[in-house]
Write a protein that holds these residues in place. Structure first.
Motif, PDB file in Angstrom:
ATOM      1  N   VAL A  20       0.840  -1.205   0.000  1.00  0.00           N
ATOM      2  CA  VAL A  20       0.000   0.000   0.000  1.00  0.00           C
ATOM      3  C   VAL A  20       0.874   1.253   0.000  1.00  0.00           C
ATOM      4  O   VAL A  20       0.619   2.211  -0.740  1.00  0.00           O
ATOM      5  N   MET A  21       1.919   1.256   0.803  1.00  0.00           N
ATOM      6  CA  MET A  21       2.794   2.429   0.857  1.00  0.00           C
ATOM      7  C   MET A  21       3.487   2.654  -0.486  1.00  0.00           C
ATOM      8  O   MET A  21       3.671   3.801  -0.920  1.00  0.00           O
ATOM      9  N   ALA A  22       3.868   1.571  -1.152  1.00  0.00           N
ATOM     10  CA  ALA A  22       4.498   1.698  -2.469  1.00  0.00           C
ATOM     11  C   ALA A  22       3.501   2.216  -3.504  1.00  0.00           C
ATOM     12  O   ALA A  22       3.826   3.094  -4.308  1.00  0.00           O
ATOM     13  N   GLU A  23       2.298   1.666  -3.496  1.00  0.00           N
ATOM     14  CA  GLU A  23       1.283   2.094  -4.455  1.00  0.00           C
ATOM     15  C   GLU A  23       0.871   3.553  -4.221  1.00  0.00           C
ATOM     16  O   GLU A  23       0.540   4.273  -5.166  1.00  0.00           O
ATOM     17  N   LYS A  24       0.912   3.978  -2.971  1.00  0.00           N
ATOM     18  CA  LYS A  24       0.558   5.358  -2.635  1.00  0.00           C
ATOM     19  C   LYS A  24       1.748   6.303  -2.749  1.00  0.00           C
ATOM     20  O   LYS A  24       1.605   7.499  -2.521  1.00  0.00           O
ATOM     21  N   LYS A  25       2.925   5.733  -3.060  1.00  0.00           N
ATOM     22  CA  LYS A  25       4.157   6.517  -3.217  1.00  0.00           C
ATOM     23  C   LYS A  25       4.485   7.299  -1.949  1.00  0.00           C
ATOM     24  O   LYS A  25       4.826   8.499  -1.988  1.00  0.00           O
ATOM     25  N   LEU A  26       4.400   6.614  -0.813  1.00  0.00           N
ATOM     26  CA  LEU A  26       4.694   7.222   0.478  1.00  0.00           C
ATOM     27  C   LEU A  26       6.110   6.852   0.918  1.00  0.00           C
ATOM     28  O   LEU A  26       6.510   5.681   0.829  1.00  0.00           O
ATOM     29  N   ASP A  27       6.851   7.811   1.401  1.00  0.00           N
ATOM     30  CA  ASP A  27       8.191   7.561   1.925  1.00  0.00           C
ATOM     31  C   ASP A  27       8.095   7.117   3.383  1.00  0.00           C
ATOM     32  O   ASP A  27       7.294   7.649   4.157  1.00  0.00           O
ATOM     33  N   TYR A  28       8.944   6.158   3.753  1.00  0.00           N
ATOM     34  CA  TYR A  28       8.949   5.676   5.133  1.00  0.00           C
ATOM     35  C   TYR A  28      10.250   4.949   5.404  1.00  0.00           C
ATOM     36  O   TYR A  28      10.976   4.553   4.484  1.00  0.00           O
ATOM     37  N   GLN A  29      10.532   4.767   6.675  1.00  0.00           N
ATOM     38  CA  GLN A  29      11.687   3.975   7.106  1.00  0.00           C
ATOM     39  C   GLN A  29      11.182   2.603   7.551  1.00  0.00           C
ATOM     40  O   GLN A  29      10.240   2.514   8.341  1.00  0.00           O
TER      41      GLN A  29
END
Length: 206
Positions: A20-29
């Motif tokens: 989901v984070m990849a599809e939403k293009k969200l940066d995270y650690q």
């Protein structure tokens, strides 16, 4: 916003959040954590001792994959994965719950078989069979729900597909003897299509 995701690369629930984070293009650690290790510190963030756990910029924790992905979907207008409240939303969330239930049953069956703190004589094959029965029933329901549609909930990728793809990928990883591809060729086609997406390819377990 600075986000930190605590999890394991082999967890299907963590994988769902990562996709989901990849599809939403969200940066995270990403912080890898083995919750089964004696040295685990996950309880500092999640008192239940489970992953995934999302830490916010202020240190607040959000846990349970279903709660996390619903929150993440609100952070960016890119690639909306959950419909607005209504019947379509209920259908997507129900499909997610079913896919998660398949994983829940699979995890229970696997831990009954491999939990190191239990003697072989204490393991219950009846319990394992009961959980695997839920896995097969869930796969049948997912296959029937998919039918000949291109995606689980219509013509576009949604959280339904991400949850189902994570369940199928985990079964291939942990239960390779379960031949769900032959039994449900439409699920196999969906899985092959999902694996062409970078978000799925980058998070393959194992």
């Amino acid at each position: 916003m600075s986000l930190k995701l605590i999890g394991s690369r082999s967890s299907p629930y963590v994988r769902k959040v990562r996709i989901v984070m990849a599809e939403k293009k969200l940066d995270y650690q990403f912080v890898e954590e083995d919750v089964w290790a004696d040295t685990t510190t996950i309880a500092r963030a999640n008192p239940l001792g489970k992953v995934p756990c999302l830490l916010m910029e202020g240190g607040e924790a959000v846990y349970d994959s279903r709660v996390i992905v619903e929150y993440l979907d609100t952070l960016s207008p890119v690639g909306r994965l959950i419909p607005v409240p209504g019947r379509e939303r209920a259908e997507v969330k129900t499909c997610e719950a079913l896919a998660d239930g398949v994983m829940d049953a699979g995890v229970l069956a696997r831990m009954e078989a491999i939990w190191p703190h239990r003697a072989d004589s204490e393991r219950s094959q009846a319990w394992i069979d009961r959980q695997l029965g839920k896995v097969h029933a869930g796969l049948m329901a997912l296959s029937q729900g998919l039918g000949d549609k291109p995606f689980c909930s219509g013509i576009h990728l949604s959280l339904s597909d991400i949850a189902v793809g994570c369940a199928l990928g985990w079964l291939e990883f942990r239960f390779p003897h379960i031949d769900w591809r032959s039994a449900h060729p439409n699920l196999a086609r969906l899985q092959d299509k999902l694996m062409q997406r970078q978000s799925f390819a980058d998070t393959r377990p194992g």
